[in-house]
Design a protein around this motif. Structure first.
Motif, short mmCIF file in Angstrom:
data_model
loop_
_atom_site.label_atom_id
_atom_site.label_comp_id
_atom_site.label_asym_id
_atom_site.label_seq_id
_atom_site.Cartn_x
_atom_site.Cartn_y
_atom_site.Cartn_z
N LEU A 84 15.20 -75.76 -31.46
CA LEU A 84 14.06 -76.01 -32.33
C LEU A 84 12.77 -75.66 -31.61
O LEU A 84 12.72 -75.68 -30.38
CB LEU A 84 14.03 -77.49 -32.75
N PRO A 85 11.72 -75.33 -32.34
CA PRO A 85 10.42 -75.13 -31.70
C PRO A 85 10.01 -76.41 -30.97
O PRO A 85 10.36 -77.52 -31.40
CB PRO A 85 9.48 -74.83 -32.86
N PRO A 86 9.29 -76.30 -29.85
CA PRO A 86 8.87 -77.52 -29.13
C PRO A 86 8.11 -78.48 -30.05
O PRO A 86 7.32 -78.05 -30.89
CB PRO A 86 7.98 -76.98 -28.02
N LEU A 87 8.39 -79.75 -29.89
CA LEU A 87 7.70 -80.75 -30.69
C LEU A 87 6.22 -80.78 -30.38
O LEU A 87 5.37 -80.92 -31.27
CB LEU A 87 8.32 -82.13 -30.44
N VAL A 88 5.87 -80.63 -29.10
CA VAL A 88 4.47 -80.57 -28.67
C VAL A 88 4.36 -79.54 -27.56
O VAL A 88 5.34 -79.18 -26.92
CB VAL A 88 3.96 -81.94 -28.15
#
Length: 306
Positions: A84-88
């Motif tokens: 997944l894309p980084p959360l932050v």
């Protein structure tokens, strides 16, 4: 001929037969009932079932069932664990508390046990109270704590009973707000004070068809889910993807399998009296990779509650 439509809503106490139903009265001018000016009407009554009435009726009925059984299951991933894309990333607001490393480590959007393929934080539940449902067992204090630590909501996913108190607290030395986006219950959107370990109570009065999304408008990555139910037939999967739902009425049940903002699938199980069914629910990597983004807040509510 002129037609006049009126919509009336009957309260649950008005009648036990059509509690909560919407009643449409169609008045046809020029028929039999006398009105002033020589007009007369015949009311044609149409009963429309209001949302939520069907499950309330099913749950309120006293139904004899053949017995009760149990469901033990596991939700497992088919295929490779999706990325997944980084959360932050980069610098964050309140960096002394909201530390990137801690937040990434506690990214609960997709947690998969590499050994078993089990998926954590999946809701498995009945959308409606089944006939013959047992009452949920009340805990000693009938409450749960919903906290904020290092700019992360804890717990990330949980099932709560209607009437149960959810104590909203804030362990962080900075202010957060809890924006609880309920559909069938009263919404809640308020600031929690710095290091507020007493917090604010919230109670779900009605069951929801899907888990309620909870966000913090100060920190856009913060996200959690709560599912209020008026029956005990719901669970959230553990670290290895396992779950257990006891005391199901005998018969066929259709479970909702739900994860991070969308329904993955429906899973049908047949329960036999005094038996435990073991089920494996497989979900595709593509479905888990399609986690919808948490939209950035547009409105920040600055009010506080004592």
């Amino acid at each position: 001929m002129r037609r006049l439509n009126m919509l009336l809503r009957l309260s649950r106490t008005t009648t036990g037969l059509i509690a909560g139903a919407a009643v449409t009265l169609t008045l046809a001018v020029g028929c039999t009932l006398e009105f002033g000016g020589g007009a007369s009407v015949v009311p044609a009554v149409e009963i429309l079932r209001a949302e939520g009435t069907e499950e309330e009726a099913a749950g309120d009925a006293t139904v004899e069932v053949a017995g009760y059984g149990n469901l033990n299951g596991r939700v497992v991933l088919e295929g490779a664990i999706p990325s997944l894309p980084p959360l932050v990333s980069g610098s964050l607001k309140d960096p002394n508390v909201c530390q990137v490393g801690v937040i990434l480590e506690k990214d609960y959007r997709l947690v998969v046990d590499e050994a078993s393929g089990g998926v954590k934080n999946v809701f498995v539940y009945l959308a409606r109270k089944p006939p013959g449902a047992k009452s949920a067992e009340a805990g000693e204090d009938q409450s749960m704590v919903f906290d904020q630590k290092n700019c992360v909501f804890l717990p990330h996913a949980s099932v709560v009973q209607t009437g149960e108190t959810v104590q909203l607290v804030n362990s962080d030395p900075i202010a957060h707000n809890v924006n609880l986006k309920a559909k069938s219950n009263e919404p809640f959107n308020s600031v929690l004070k710095v290091s507020d370990t007493v917090g604010v109570p919230y109670t779900y009065q009605r069951s929801e068809r899907e888990p309620v999304r909870i966000v913090c408008d100060f920190h856009s990555w913060m996200l959690a889910w709560q599912l209020p139910l008026d029956h005990p037939y719901g669970a959230v999967t553990n670290e290895d993807g396992s779950f257990s739902i006891p005391d199901l009425p005998a018969g066929e049940h259709e479970f909702q399998v739900w994860h991070e903002g969308r329904k993955l699938l429906e899973h049908t199980v047949t329960i036999a009296p005094d038996e435990t069914v073991e089920e494996t629910i497989s979900v595709s990597a593509a479905s888990l990779a399609a986690i919808p983004p948490n939209p950035r807040p547009r409105t920040v509510v600055l009010s506080t509650r004592p």
